[in-house]
Design a protein around this motif. Structure first.
Motif, PDB file in Angstrom:
ATOM      1  N   LEU A   1       0.829  -1.308  -0.227  1.00 61.12           N
ATOM      2  CA  LEU A   1       0.281  -0.421   0.307  1.00 61.12           C
ATOM      3  C   LEU A   1       1.184   0.987  -0.076  1.00 61.12           C
ATOM      4  O   LEU A   1       0.536   2.422  -0.980  1.00 61.12           O
ATOM      5  CB  LEU A   1      -1.047   0.102   1.455  1.00 61.12           C
ATOM      6  N   ASP A   2       1.720   1.463   0.177  1.00 57.23           N
ATOM      7  CA  ASP A   2       2.527   2.525   0.673  1.00 57.23           C
ATOM      8  C   ASP A   2       3.118   3.219  -0.979  1.00 57.23           C
ATOM      9  O   ASP A   2       3.690   3.369  -0.775  1.00 57.23           O
ATOM     10  CB  ASP A   2       3.933   2.243   1.400  1.00 57.23           C
ATOM     11  N   LEU A   3       4.008   1.807  -1.104  1.00 54.65           N
ATOM     12  CA  LEU A   3       4.446   2.037  -2.273  1.00 54.65           C
ATOM     13  C   LEU A   3       3.224   2.030  -3.798  1.00 54.65           C
ATOM     14  O   LEU A   3       3.403   2.542  -4.755  1.00 54.65           O
ATOM     15  CB  LEU A   3       5.616   0.388  -2.982  1.00 54.65           C
ATOM     16  N   ALA A   4       1.960   1.541  -3.126  1.00 57.02           N
ATOM     17  CA  ALA A   4       0.904   2.271  -4.484  1.00 57.02           C
ATOM     18  C   ALA A   4       0.972   3.883  -4.239  1.00 57.02           C
ATOM     19  O   ALA A   4       0.323   4.301  -5.289  1.00 57.02           O
ATOM     20  CB  ALA A   4      -0.295   1.302  -3.901  1.00 57.02           C
ATOM     21  N   LYS A   5       0.906   3.911  -2.828  1.00 57.56           N
ATOM     22  CA  LYS A   5       0.744   5.685  -2.621  1.00 57.56           C
ATOM     23  C   LYS A   5       1.820   6.541  -2.930  1.00 57.56           C
ATOM     24  O   LYS A   5       1.488   7.427  -3.781  1.00 57.56           O
ATOM     25  CB  LYS A   5       0.474   5.699  -0.952  1.00 57.56           C
ATOM     26  N   ILE A   6       2.737   5.741  -2.828  1.00 54.24           N
ATOM     27  CA  ILE A   6       4.588   6.573  -3.786  1.00 54.24           C
ATOM     28  C   ILE A   6       3.568   6.683  -4.930  1.00 54.24           C
ATOM     29  O   ILE A   6       3.843   7.730  -5.685  1.00 54.24           O
ATOM     30  CB  ILE A   6       5.380   6.078  -3.466  1.00 54.24           C
TER      31      ILE A   6
END
Length: 695
Positions: free
Chosen positions: A352-357
């Protein structure tokens, strides 16, 4: 034959194995004691009888009166257990004898040495007859020695008692089996249904308040996260398929128009060819993007299934009748399940963190950040991990620079590089951190290890998602997207990242960020004299926890239970929490956000509006973990903001920091905590939690 492969039968066997030895030891003790007392009694009785008979027969030996000796021996018929007796003269010759029934042949012809002996199940005694130190003769007695018969009786009694103990154990285990096995079997049943149907909507019921109940909650949260991601992926695939179909239709339309234009106007041919070439390039880019998306989804599916395999595998072992395991193994398997569940939750958070970035949803708070302070914090956090592997951390002595960055994200970047340097290092190696100025206005931070190093082809694939630098699957636990997130964060802050590596020597990662003015050397603050009339330290702290979930309340109660200086009060909703705060005036309040009726923000507002409760520090303890939720909580006035699932170390540190100030009554500025427990100024909006990413 009793089957012990089921959990119920194993519990029965454990109870039986505990009770049966206790019963056998008790009966054995009684048997040994009784046989000892029997032997002591019969020997004492035989000795007394021999002394009495010798005393009575002394005159018969002195006057050679055999008739009197026979009459004395005839008195033995009153002792049924004595079946033979004899009197010998001073020279050991048979003087008179007695035998019950047909025992006459068993009387020795001559006197033997004084004392007891056992032969053929008979106890024999020779006792000397003396008068004033003169040997007159010897008394011989022989009696039945029934030790074996008594022992066999006790064996029968022990066998019956053992059967009764096993029966009692069976009755008790039938009552207690469901308390232990039913929660585990329910989780296994849900896991089998999910595996068989692929339906992630199933949920395991929470039965009880123990570790198995926490496992059920973790398992349900995992299923919920997977279900959400599955719906998102299905929606994304449908959108990709729709776009591909539209492109396909557009291609046919362009080809049709091209044929018509070629027939109409010759001078438009070049323009149409150019348009076709551009469209072909766009299609190739779309195809490459689709392939990259498919590869990403395939890798993510593998990474999600790896911990799920451990969870379901160990759960199947725990519930399988064909794979028996001990209690120690069951505890180990449950620990593996919990560890895999936590790893799966961490993996989902990283994705999810990578998707937000990638979607540009990350908000950065750019400001001058002092590198010495950040490096000092990283040193303190990574020192235990390095010490566990005997790796030395060498930080620079002088690095007096500011860099333009987001403090939380910069710390996340450095922690990721340091954790990778420790993880892929050799045992007893070293990690060297250095600062330098490669060009005016730039500050470079390097992290160099003494590990195995990387090959050129590994370096080229270094910043790809789910790439573990050629490590075998399972060799190092992690998602493999840590360096991807690190690279994106560095680029979002306007910096660059690079790596150089030599196989067999080690690797060196570096980041470059814009620098600002040097940081002046910090001066030690002058010691302040104690305030006049300051209150004495407090012995007891009252803590109020407003929480509607019984499991969360039980967890905090268990944590606080070992703190004798803390007194915990609880309230199931916001309204009752307000009333208890007004009535008890606690020293510290733990407050959930999503409460029935009145939410946590309204409770906080009313607490601050009343003079009696306005001074009480309130710590948010909630599952709302999005950055906007944290920012809203800090802006609302929470003293600290902690995120569920509870990290016990962070929770303890937050409570300790608050109670320490309360005990000393020292004033302290309001501060907030990021989800990792880092203190921040109240006016600074915190960002998502630091994560130790992996290669």
């Amino acid at each position: 034959m009793i089957r012990l492969r089921s959990l119920r039968n194993k519990l029965l066997a454990v109870i039986a194995l505990v009770m049966l030895p206790a019963v056998l030891v008790s009966i054995g003790t009684i048997v040994v004691y009784d046989l000892h007392m029997y032997e002591q009694t019969i020997t004492d009785d035989m000795t007394t009888q021999a002394e009495l008979l010798g005393h009575m027969s002394a005159p018969a030996l002195s006057f050679d009166d055999r008739r009197l000796a026979f009459e004395n021996l005839a008195l033995l018929r009153l002792r049924p257990q004595v079946n033979a007796g004899a009197i010998y003269d001073a020279k050991g010759r048979l003087f008179a004898r007695y035998a019950a029934y047909n025992e006459l042949a068993g009387v020795p012809a001559a006197a033997g040495p004084e004392g007891f002996r056992i032969e053929h199940g008979k106890l024999q005694l020779f006792k000397r007859i003396e008068d004033n130190g003169e040997l007159l003769g010897t008394v011989y007695l022989r009696a039945n020695y029934e030790v074996l018969a008594r022992f066999l009786d006790y064996v029968l009694i022990g066998f019956v008692a053992g059967l009764l103990a096993l029966f009692c154990a069976w009755l008790v285990s039938r009552r207690l089996n469901d308390v232990i096995t039913r929660p585990i079997l329910s989780i296994a049943h849900v896991a089998r249904e999910v595996m068989a149907t692929g339906d992630m909507a199933h949920r395991a019921p929470r039965l009880g308040q123990d570790e198995v109940a926490d496992l059920a909650d973790t398992f349900n949260r995992m299923l919920a996260e997977i279900e959400v991601r599955k719906r998102e992926l299905e929606s994304s695939n449908r959108e990709i398929a729709r776009e591909s179909e539209q492109r396909h239709e557009a291609q046919h339309e362009v080809m049709r128009l091209n044929e018509e234009l070629e027939r109409r106007v010759h001078e438009r041919t070049m323009q149409l060819e150019t348009a076709n070439r551009e469209l072909g390039l766009a299609m190739e880019e779309a195809k490459s993007a689709n392939q990259a998306k498919s590869a990403f989804l395939s890798s993510m599916s593998h990474e999600l299934r790896t911990p799920l395999n451990a969870i379901l595998g160990f759960a199947q072992i725990l519930t399988s009748d064909r794979l028996p395991s001990t209690l120690v193994q069951k505890k180990e398997f449950a620990n593996h399940i919990l560890k895999s569940g936590r790893h799966l939750l961490t993996l989902i958070n990283e994705i999810l963190d990578l998707a937000k970035i990638e979607s540009g949803a990350v908000a950065l708070s750019m400001e001058p950040v002092a590198l010495p302070e950040v490096l000092q914090e990283c040193d303190a956090m990574m020192a235990p991990l390095a010490a566990g592997r005997g790796i030395r951390l060498l930080f620079p002595q002088r690095c007096a620079f500011n860099v333009q960055a987001d403090r939380t994200r910069l710390k996340q970047i450095l922690l990721n590089l340091l954790s990778n340097a420790i993880k892929y290092n050799r045992e007893g190696g070293a990690v060297v951190i250095d600062c330098s100025v490669p060009a005016p206005g730039l500050q470079r931070v390097t992290v160099q290890d003494t590990g195995m190093g990387l090959k050129p082809e590994q370096v080229r694939m270094l910043f790809q998602p789910f790439n573990r630098l050629g490590q075998e699957a399972g060799a190092e636990e992690g998602s493999g997207i840590g360096l991807v997130v690190t690279k994106r964060l560095v680029e979002l802050m306007g910096g660059t990242i690079g790596v150089s590596s030599s196989p067999g020597v080690g690797s060196m990662f570096w980041i470059e960020l814009a620098s600002t003015e040097p940081v002046p050397a910090p001066r030690a603050p002058a010691a302040l004299p104690p305030a006049a009339g300051s209150a004495a330290p407090r012995d007891s702290i009252t803590l109020l926890y407003v929480e509607d979930n019984p499991a969360n309340l039980k967890l905090v109660q268990e944590i606080i239970r070992y703190r004798p200086g803390l007194r915990l009060l609880s309230a199931p909703d916001g309204q009752l929490g307000l009333e208890m705060a007004r009535a008890h005036l606690p020293d510290l309040i733990l407050l959930d956000i999503n409460l029935p009726g009145m939410n946590g923000f309204e409770v906080l507002r009313q607490l601050r509006a009343e003079p009696a409760t306005a001074h009480i520090p309130v710590i948010a303890l909630t599952a709302n973990a999005m950055p906007r939720d944290v920012e809203r909580g800090i802006a609302a006035g929470f003293f600290r903001y902690l995120i569920k699932p509870i990290n016990i170390d962070e929770f303890t540190a937050a409570v300790n920091g608050t109670t320490a100030r309360l005990r000393s009554d020292a004033p302290a500025p309001a501060a907030a905590a990021s989800p990792t427990g880092e203190r921040r100024p109240a006016q600074t909006a915190p960002l998502p939690p630091d994560r130790k990413e992996e290669r």
